[in-house]
Motif scaffolding. Structure first.
Motif, PDB file in Angstrom:
ATOM      1  N   ARG A 478       0.832  -1.208   0.000  1.00  0.00           N
ATOM      2  CA  ARG A 478       0.000   0.000   0.000  1.00  0.00           C
ATOM      3  C   ARG A 478       0.865   1.256   0.000  1.00  0.00           C
ATOM      4  O   ARG A 478       0.529   2.258  -0.648  1.00  0.00           O
ATOM      5  N   GLU A 479       2.004   1.202   0.704  1.00  0.00           N
ATOM      6  CA  GLU A 479       2.882   2.374   0.719  1.00  0.00           C
ATOM      7  C   GLU A 479       3.525   2.581  -0.639  1.00  0.00           C
ATOM      8  O   GLU A 479       3.694   3.719  -1.098  1.00  0.00           O
ATOM      9  N   ALA A 480       3.916   1.461  -1.326  1.00  0.00           N
ATOM     10  CA  ALA A 480       4.533   1.600  -2.637  1.00  0.00           C
ATOM     11  C   ALA A 480       3.549   2.147  -3.663  1.00  0.00           C
ATOM     12  O   ALA A 480       3.954   2.753  -4.666  1.00  0.00           O
ATOM     13  N   ALA A 481       2.229   1.922  -3.417  1.00  0.00           N
ATOM     14  CA  ALA A 481       1.224   2.402  -4.367  1.00  0.00           C
ATOM     15  C   ALA A 481       0.900   3.886  -4.192  1.00  0.00           C
ATOM     16  O   ALA A 481       0.117   4.448  -4.962  1.00  0.00           O
ATOM     17  N   ILE A 482       1.482   4.531  -3.201  1.00  0.00           N
ATOM     18  CA  ILE A 482       1.226   5.964  -2.981  1.00  0.00           C
ATOM     19  C   ILE A 482       1.903   6.785  -4.082  1.00  0.00           C
ATOM     20  O   ILE A 482       3.092   6.608  -4.370  1.00  0.00           O
ATOM     21  N   VAL A 483       1.135   7.671  -4.714  1.00  0.00           N
ATOM     22  CA  VAL A 483       1.654   8.568  -5.765  1.00  0.00           C
ATOM     23  C   VAL A 483       1.428   9.994  -5.292  1.00  0.00           C
ATOM     24  O   VAL A 483       0.306  10.400  -4.984  1.00  0.00           O
ATOM     25  N   ILE A 484       2.493  10.764  -5.229  1.00  0.00           N
ATOM     26  CA  ILE A 484       2.434  12.147  -4.725  1.00  0.00           C
ATOM     27  C   ILE A 484       2.116  13.095  -5.880  1.00  0.00           C
ATOM     28  O   ILE A 484       2.612  12.960  -7.002  1.00  0.00           O
ATOM     29  N   ASP A 485       1.266  14.066  -5.578  1.00  0.00           N
ATOM     30  CA  ASP A 485       0.861  15.066  -6.568  1.00  0.00           C
ATOM     31  C   ASP A 485       1.837  16.248  -6.503  1.00  0.00           C
ATOM     32  O   ASP A 485       1.907  16.969  -5.508  1.00  0.00           O
ATOM     33  N   TYR A 486       2.600  16.415  -7.594  1.00  0.00           N
ATOM     34  CA  TYR A 486       3.588  17.495  -7.657  1.00  0.00           C
ATOM     35  C   TYR A 486       3.078  18.709  -8.435  1.00  0.00           C
ATOM     36  O   TYR A 486       3.856  19.591  -8.800  1.00  0.00           O
ATOM     37  N   SER A 487       1.783  18.747  -8.712  1.00  0.00           N
ATOM     38  CA  SER A 487       1.260  19.839  -9.543  1.00  0.00           C
ATOM     39  C   SER A 487       1.345  21.195  -8.837  1.00  0.00           C
ATOM     40  O   SER A 487       1.313  22.236  -9.495  1.00  0.00           O
ATOM     41  N   ARG A 488       1.450  21.183  -7.522  1.00  0.00           N
ATOM     42  CA  ARG A 488       1.504  22.453  -6.798  1.00  0.00           C
ATOM     43  C   ARG A 488       2.893  23.091  -6.806  1.00  0.00           C
ATOM     44  O   ARG A 488       3.054  24.236  -6.390  1.00  0.00           O
ATOM     45  N   LEU A 489       3.897  22.324  -7.209  1.00  0.00           N
ATOM     46  CA  LEU A 489       5.240  22.889  -7.240  1.00  0.00           C
ATOM     47  C   LEU A 489       5.384  23.910  -8.367  1.00  0.00           C
ATOM     48  O   LEU A 489       4.630  23.915  -9.347  1.00  0.00           O
ATOM     49  N   LYS A 490       6.407  24.729  -8.231  1.00  0.00           N
ATOM     50  CA  LYS A 490       6.691  25.698  -9.285  1.00  0.00           C
ATOM     51  C   LYS A 490       7.188  24.981 -10.528  1.00  0.00           C
ATOM     52  O   LYS A 490       7.737  23.894 -10.475  1.00  0.00           O
ATOM     53  N   ARG A 491       6.960  25.634 -11.677  1.00  0.00           N
ATOM     54  CA  ARG A 491       7.371  25.016 -12.930  1.00  0.00           C
ATOM     55  C   ARG A 491       8.871  24.775 -12.957  1.00  0.00           C
ATOM     56  O   ARG A 491       9.349  23.785 -13.521  1.00  0.00           O
ATOM     57  N   ALA A 492       9.642  25.723 -12.372  1.00  0.00           N
ATOM     58  CA  ALA A 492      11.098  25.552 -12.364  1.00  0.00           C
ATOM     59  C   ALA A 492      11.500  24.299 -11.583  1.00  0.00           C
ATOM     60  O   ALA A 492      12.420  23.581 -11.967  1.00  0.00           O
ATOM     61  N   ALA A 493      10.802  24.028 -10.492  1.00  0.00           N
ATOM     62  CA  ALA A 493      11.121  22.833  -9.713  1.00  0.00           C
ATOM     63  C   ALA A 493      10.740  21.555 -10.437  1.00  0.00           C
ATOM     64  O   ALA A 493      11.412  20.536 -10.326  1.00  0.00           O
ATOM     65  N   LEU A 494       9.642  21.618 -11.222  1.00  0.00           N
ATOM     66  CA  LEU A 494       9.214  20.432 -11.967  1.00  0.00           C
ATOM     67  C   LEU A 494      10.160  20.095 -13.098  1.00  0.00           C
ATOM     68  O   LEU A 494      10.270  18.927 -13.506  1.00  0.00           O
ATOM     69  N   ASN A 495      10.823  21.083 -13.660  1.00  0.00           N
ATOM     70  CA  ASN A 495      11.703  20.863 -14.816  1.00  0.00           C
ATOM     71  C   ASN A 495      13.123  20.508 -14.416  1.00  0.00           C
ATOM     72  O   ASN A 495      13.995  20.384 -15.284  1.00  0.00           O
ATOM     73  N   VAL A 496      13.399  20.381 -13.119  1.00  0.00           N
ATOM     74  CA  VAL A 496      14.753  20.053 -12.679  1.00  0.00           C
ATOM     75  C   VAL A 496      15.055  18.593 -13.007  1.00  0.00           C
ATOM     76  O   VAL A 496      14.267  17.701 -12.681  1.00  0.00           O
ATOM     77  N   ARG A 497      16.172  18.349 -13.696  1.00  0.00           N
ATOM     78  CA  ARG A 497      16.578  16.995 -14.060  1.00  0.00           C
ATOM     79  C   ARG A 497      18.015  16.688 -13.665  1.00  0.00           C
ATOM     80  O   ARG A 497      18.344  15.581 -13.307  1.00  0.00           O
ATOM     81  N   GLU A 498      18.891  17.687 -13.816  1.00  0.00           N
ATOM     82  CA  GLU A 498      20.300  17.454 -13.564  1.00  0.00           C
ATOM     83  C   GLU A 498      20.574  17.395 -12.057  1.00  0.00           C
ATOM     84  O   GLU A 498      19.890  18.038 -11.256  1.00  0.00           O
ATOM     85  N   ALA A 499      21.630  16.639 -11.711  1.00  0.00           N
ATOM     86  CA  ALA A 499      21.985  16.492 -10.300  1.00  0.00           C
ATOM     87  C   ALA A 499      22.456  17.806  -9.698  1.00  0.00           C
ATOM     88  O   ALA A 499      22.172  18.122  -8.546  1.00  0.00           O
ATOM     89  N   ALA A 500      23.165  18.609 -10.525  1.00  0.00           N
ATOM     90  CA  ALA A 500      23.654  19.890 -10.016  1.00  0.00           C
ATOM     91  C   ALA A 500      22.499  20.822  -9.682  1.00  0.00           C
ATOM     92  O   ALA A 500      22.494  21.520  -8.659  1.00  0.00           O
TER      93      ALA A 500
END
Length: 731
Positions: A478-500
């Motif tokens: 049940r814990e593994a099936a939890i999906v978090i909604d990231y729609s409230r984050l800023k667009r800049a935070a959603l587009n982060v991909r690189e480790a730096a």
């Protein structure tokens, strides 16, 4: 294991009594033998009905059965009083004489409606003091009866005789356990009575109040006398009236005071007597328990327990106060803006999930490579097997293939190491995600979720100590099936991909959190010791969880070993029983020298036959089926020899020593037994016979005789004779 099942069954029975009206309880709890001497006989007659539950109506029984199915409880037999068919009591059996009594007459019960259930379970069974009296009463009359002796030997109307003292005594001990429970309940009642007497003892201040009133009245009387002397000429009439009133009050109060004194003295004697009786009962009931734990009496143990309980209560109160302070602190911080913390954790969780997806993709690719390498390796092995005949001509090619195989194996090993590293990393990411979700739940941070609930997050609390592995696996799924909604984050935070970029954003959020914590520190100093105590509690919880898992593994291992030994026990007993039961009929036919003879064995307990008795029945030639007691002495001897030889055929002994087995045999049966033993001694075993009958020892190979020697002193003399030197036709 049995105690746990018994406890669960008792809880289910208590719940059924509470939920369904008309449930009286188990038959063993509703009655008891009138005397200890009838314990075994009553236990034998009641049998499985001891654990049957008595209910008023059939509908109640059906509702209880449905409830048991829903709770996955063990099967229970119900006796609905409105549906069971009860045979009327045969009054003539009460006048049989001797020591015979109806079983139902030696059973005590309180509820009158239980009598119908007891009639159903006991019928017209009769109990006798001795086994012989019970056997004669069962089979000697015109009508066969069901009888039982005091040692638990039961004679059925069909002729079957059953016993087995070991199991029966173990089962009869439940009546003693019931009496112990009754004594414990009586002790509780005496304790309650003692508390009541203590409350009555507290009424002593009332007596003191009356005495003080009496003293006040006496003082008032003295004042009145002085006033009378001073003002005898002025207020003589008034003082006389007041004196009469005071006298009446004094006369009324004095008897009350005397009665109160007598009542207090009687109560003190009653209290002392009750305390003495209670102490004697407690010392008697808990004598063995006090010896085991090394205390003088149970009151000393209760004082220790009371001190320990008070200490635990104080610690629990201290911990509750600490929890309240933490809740207040959390409530204070919850009122502040937690957006930064939420964004921080949401971003971290999103990055972890992205990393998990990437690792899963890489894992799938690596698994595909492994499958291809495995298929290629399998093809090489098949090719190598098919070319064994050409090994001399293609030796060089085989060496090249081996080199390629070694290279592939090295590559496969490297790939396996990479997979192990990826799996370890994946497990680490899962643990980090679980830690973040758990911290959010413990901090009452409501995460925005697309799927699942905050309650699905595994919470390592004390309530999970008793859960099994299936419950833990369900919680993890049940814990593994939890999906978090990231729609409230800023667009800049959603587009982060690189480790730096992730590290930069984490640094930024960390600085914001640091500033907030600094502000919080300046505003109100937190209780740092609370976190230390929380860490201590968490570490102690972890240790407890590990100990529980270890104990659970040991219990599972012990249960597996127990089931294995139980299976081996059943298999060994069943092998021997099946062998004996299959051969005893043929051996009995051979001994009787006729195919009409029959012998068969049957276990009383089919599921666990080694816990019950074995029924042995024979049909002698020319007779009908009947109890073994109806056979003659010779027929019983032949039946006993058949059982002996059948048991011997399973694991044969080197030789037999048979002592006067022909004592009850006639000449015909002696000849049959002699011919059978002669056939068996040729191939299967050797035999030494002790006999005084010529028809038996005249057919042996060697005779050894013991006789008194001649002379003044009686000395035994041994004579031997080899009969194999003589023809069997010679006299």
């Amino acid at each position: 294991h049995d105690s746990i099942r018994q406890q669960k069954r008792s809880e289910l029975l208590a719940n059924m009594k509470r939920l369904f009206p008309g449930v009286h309880g188990r038959l063993i709890d509703l009655c008891q033998p009138a005397h200890r001497r009838y314990t075994l006989s009553v236990t034998k007659v009641l049998g499985k009905d001891m654990d049957s539950v008595v209910v008023e109506h059939e509908k109640t029984a059906r509702d209880c059965i449905q409830y048991l199915k829903e709770q996955h409880g063990d099967p229970i037999t119900f006796l609905p009083l409105d549906r069971i068919q009860v045979k009327p009591i045969n009054e003539r059996l009460r006048e049989v004489g001797g020591t015979a009594k109806l079983v139902i007459d030696v059973i005590q019960f309180d509820l009158p409606q239980i009598k119908r259930a007891l009639q159903f379970a006991c019928g017209n069974a009769v109990v006798c003091d001795t086994t012989e009296e019970a056997r004669k009463l069962a089979f000697s009359g015109k009508e066969r009866l069901k009888t039982v002796s005091l040692d638990g030997t039961l004679f059925h109307k069909s002729g079957v005789v059953s016993g087995g003292a070991a199991e029966l005594q173990h089962k009869a001990q439940r009546w003693d356990a019931k009496q112990v429970d009754g004594l414990k309940r009586r002790r509780d009642e005496l304790l309650e009575e003692l508390k009541t007497l203590a409350k009555q003892r507290r009424k002593e201040p009332e007596l003191q109040n009356l005495q003080s009133q009496l003293g006040g009245l006496e003082t008032r009387l003295s004042y009145s006398v002085r006033d009378r002397d001073n003002t005898i000429n002025k207020t003589l009439a008034e003082n006389a009236k007041e004196l009469q009133v005071i006298g009446r009050e004094l006369a009324t109060v004095e008897p009350q005071a005397n009665d109160a004194r007598r009542e207090m003295a009687a109560r003190e004697k009653t209290i002392k007597a009750s305390e003495a009786n209670m102490n004697k009962v407690e010392d008697k009931v808990f004598k063995h328990f006090c010896q085991q734990i090394g205390v003088t009496n149970i009151r000393q143990y209760e004082e220790k327990q009371l001190k320990a309980t008070q200490e635990r209560a104080n610690k629990r109160l201290e911990f509750s106060n600490q929890v309240s302070r933490l809740k207040n602190q959390l409530e204070y911080e919850r009122k502040r803006d937690p957006a930064a913390t939420v964004k921080k954790f949401s971003s971290s969780i999103k990055l972890d999930e992205a990393e998990i997806d990437r690792l899963k993709t890489e894992e799938a690719a690596q698994l595909k490579i492994i499958d291809e390498a495995t298929d290629h390796l399998e093809g090489l092995r098949k090719k190598q097997g098919g070319k064994k005949k050409q090994i001399e001509d293609q030796d060089l090619e085989l060496k090249e293939i081996k080199k390629l195989l070694v290279a592939n194996q090295k590559e496969l090993g490297n790939i396996g190491k990479q997979i192990s590293a990826l799996e370890s990393k994946l497990d680490q990411v899962r643990l980090e995600r679980h830690g973040l979700l758990r911290d959010c739940k413990m901090s009452d941070i409501a995460l925005p979720l697309q799927h699942g609930r905050m309650e699905d997050i595994a919470n390592p609390s004390s309530s999970q100590v008793g859960t099994d592995e299936s419950t833990t696996d369900d919680a993890q799924e049940r814990e593994a099936a939890i999906v978090i909604d990231y729609s409230r984050l800023k667009r800049a935070a959603l587009n982060v991909r690189e480790a730096a970029e992730v590290q930069s954003m984490m640094t930024e959020y960390s600085s914001v959190v640091t500033d907030l914590q600094a502000s919080l520190t300046r505003m109100a100093p937190p209780n740092m010791r609370a976190m230390d105590k929380l860490d201590g509690v968490q570490s102690k919880l972890q240790e407890t969880t590990e100990e529980f898992e270890s104990a659970k593994r040991n219990a599972r291992k012990s249960r597996s070993e127990f089931e294995e030994i139980k299976k081996q026990r059943f298999d060994r007993f069943n092998d021997a029983f099946q062998h004996v039961s299959q051969h005893i009929d043929d051996i009995y036919k051979s001994l009787s020298n006729t195919q009409s003879a029959q012998a068969f064995l049957g276990p009383q307990n089919a599921e666990e036959p080694y816990l019950g008795g074995i029924d042995y029945n024979c049909i002698a030639p020319g007779k009908r089926f009947g109890p073994m007691d109806n056979l003659s002495g010779g027929e019983k001897t032949v039946a006993a020899l058949a059982l002996l030889f059948a048991i011997h055929s399973y694991q044969p002994a080197p030789f037999f020593i048979l002592d006067e087995i022909d004592a009850a045999l006639d000449n015909t049966n002696i000849g049959k037994v002699t011919r059978y033993i002669s056939r068996q001694t040729k191939d299967n075993f050797q035999c030494i016979l002790i006999s005084l009958k010529e028809d038996l020892f005249s057919n042996v190979e060697v005779l050894v005789g013991i006789t008194a020697g001649r002379g003044d002193c009686t000395v035994s003399q041994v004579l031997t004779l080899d009969l194999t030197k003589y023809d069997a036709t010679e006299e």
